[in-house]
Design a protein around this motif. Structure first.
Motif, PDB file in Angstrom:
ATOM      1  N   GLY A 215     -40.268  -2.687  62.589  1.00  0.00           N
ATOM      2  CA  GLY A 215     -39.033  -2.573  61.819  1.00  0.00           C
ATOM      3  C   GLY A 215     -38.475  -1.171  61.733  1.00  0.00           C
ATOM      4  O   GLY A 215     -37.583  -0.903  60.921  1.00  0.00           O
ATOM      5  N   ASN A 218     -34.153  -0.163  61.900  1.00  0.00           N
ATOM      6  CA  ASN A 218     -33.544  -1.011  60.880  1.00  0.00           C
ATOM      7  C   ASN A 218     -32.078  -0.639  60.697  1.00  0.00           C
ATOM      8  O   ASN A 218     -31.509   0.134  61.486  1.00  0.00           O
ATOM      9  CB  ASN A 218     -34.322  -0.890  59.573  1.00  0.00           C
ATOM     10  CG  ASN A 218     -34.447   0.553  59.097  1.00  0.00           C
ATOM     11  OD1 ASN A 218     -33.669   1.427  59.499  1.00  0.00           O
ATOM     12  ND2 ASN A 218     -35.409   0.812  58.231  1.00  0.00           N
ATOM     13  N   ASP A 241     -35.080  -4.474  63.989  1.00  0.00           N
ATOM     14  CA  ASP A 241     -34.610  -5.499  63.059  1.00  0.00           C
ATOM     15  C   ASP A 241     -33.445  -6.230  63.737  1.00  0.00           C
ATOM     16  O   ASP A 241     -32.343  -5.688  63.866  1.00  0.00           O
ATOM     17  CB  ASP A 241     -34.150  -4.830  61.757  1.00  0.00           C
ATOM     18  CG  ASP A 241     -33.648  -5.820  60.714  1.00  0.00           C
ATOM     19  OD1 ASP A 241     -33.132  -6.892  61.084  1.00  0.00           O
ATOM     20  OD2 ASP A 241     -33.747  -5.501  59.519  1.00  0.00           O
ATOM     21  N   THR A 242     -33.706  -7.441  64.195  1.00  0.00           N
ATOM     22  CA  THR A 242     -32.716  -8.175  64.989  1.00  0.00           C
ATOM     23  C   THR A 242     -31.429  -8.421  64.210  1.00  0.00           C
ATOM     24  O   THR A 242     -30.327  -8.289  64.750  1.00  0.00           O
ATOM     25  CB  THR A 242     -33.311  -9.507  65.468  1.00  0.00           C
ATOM     26  OG1 THR A 242     -34.472  -9.243  66.268  1.00  0.00           O
ATOM     27  CG2 THR A 242     -32.307 -10.290  66.306  1.00  0.00           C
ATOM     28  N   LYS A 243     -31.560  -8.777  62.945  1.00  0.00           N
ATOM     29  CA  LYS A 243     -30.363  -9.046  62.135  1.00  0.00           C
ATOM     30  C   LYS A 243     -29.492  -7.798  62.025  1.00  0.00           C
ATOM     31  O   LYS A 243     -28.259  -7.864  62.148  1.00  0.00           O
ATOM     32  CB  LYS A 243     -30.781  -9.536  60.752  1.00  0.00           C
ATOM     33  CG  LYS A 243     -29.611  -9.907  59.853  1.00  0.00           C
ATOM     34  CD  LYS A 243     -30.098 -10.441  58.511  1.00  0.00           C
ATOM     35  CE  LYS A 243     -28.931 -10.802  57.602  1.00  0.00           C
ATOM     36  NZ  LYS A 243     -29.415 -11.303  56.275  1.00  0.00           N
TER      37      LYS A 243
END
Length: 320
Positions: A215, A218, A241-243
């Motif tokens: 992460g 981010n 962090d893919t989102k």
């Protein structure tokens, strides 16, 4: 020599390739071939040296470990061993886990450069234009005069910089867990990233997946990257962090070239597939024609050391 379950007193090695393929293996060891299939070549309890199959699914890699009650060495063929670390506590006391540092340097660094160039020069757009039979000219950014930040300056990160050298980059900045001096210049600690990110046109991730790096990329990390910057990930998917990345891609502020994703494999219909400005390859940094000869050299060297009871290379951790 191949092995069966006859109870030979010679140390037994499980190899992911047939032993006869690797020239120069010590003849004081027995060898069994296992590539991760459903059937084991021998009783796992007889295995002394386990060379882990090179497969993307971690389940076959770890499946026999619980039964390897006398194993002394677990040798991965990957630079990252995050998929094997949870099994270490169940290994016999003193057994060591070794990674494959150096094995994937050439192949992964080559892909990192390919992804960077393809993204900057919009090769995916040209391929789509070719499929449509369209002649789409236009201005595209070059790698020349760009500032590149390498996050994870181990052997792969160093190999990436080697391949950047002819491309007339304005600057290459190096980041690792802690500060040090490298052959090409200073290596900055991870703590320095907030001050380094705003100047980078290209950020290349080549760090191992650890609790410190999980992460790491981010929303705050991405917000510090300059408008139009390119994120290249040839490390591990969960470092990003893919989102948070999707938010930046959908806004059109950043671009990305990803050989690894979170989740992985990336399922059909996942928004990363259709996000603007993203190029995705299916975790192919290691598997290339460069893999096999280097894997054979690594195994031959480690097994020679093992047969001579000499110190092994690339020891990550020992079971207690």
């Amino acid at each position: 020599m191949s092995a069966d379950d006859s109870g030979s007193a010679r140390p037994l090695v499980w190899l992911p390739f047939p032993a006869e393929r690797i020239e120069g293996l010590p003849d004081t060891l027995d060898y069994a071939f296992w590539d991760g299939g459903p059937d084991y070549p021998t009783d796992p309890a007889r295995c002394d040296f386990y060379a882990v199959p090179y497969v993307t699914d971690p389940e076959p890699c770890t499946r026999p470990l619980a039964a390897m009650t006398r194993v002394r060495v677990v040798q991965a063929l990957t630079a990252g061993v995050d998929h094997l670390l949870p099994a270490v506590e169940h290994l016999p006391k003193g057994a060591v886990l070794c990674n494959a540092r150096g094995l994937h340097d050439a192949s992964t660094a080559e892909l990192a450069l390919a992804l960077t160039l393809a993204s900057l020069r919009d090769i995916p757009g040209f391929v789509r234009a070719q499929d449509a039979g369209e002649w789409r000219q236009g201005f595209r950014p070059a790698l020349a005069d760009k500032s590149v930040l390498i996050v994870g300056y181990g052997s792969i990160g160093s190999a990436i910089e080697d391949r950047l050298a002819p491309f007339e980059c304005a600057r290459v900045t190096r980041v690792a867990r802690s500060a040090r001096e490298a052959a090409r210049g200073p290596v900055h600690p991870i703590a320095a990233l907030p001050g380094l990110l705003p100047d980078a046109d290209v950020v290349v991730l080549a760090a191992p997946l650890t609790e410190e790096t999980r992460g790491l990329v981010n929303a705050g990390f991405l917000a510090r990257m300059k408008d139009g910057a390119l994120l290249v990930n040839v490390a591990r998917g969960p470092i990003v962090d893919t989102k948070a990345l999707l938010a930046e891609l959908d806004a059109g502020r950043l671009r990305a070239a990803l050989d690894v994703t979170d989740p992985e494999p990336l399922p059909p219909g996942h928004p990363l597939w259709s996000a603007p400005g993203v190029l995705i390859t299916p975790h192919v940094g290691g598997p290339s024609s460069a893999f096999l000869p280097r894997a054979e050299r690594l195994l031959r060297d480690q097994l020679t050391r093992f047969a001579l009871d000499a110190p092994l290379q690339n020891v990550v951790v020992a079971a207690r």
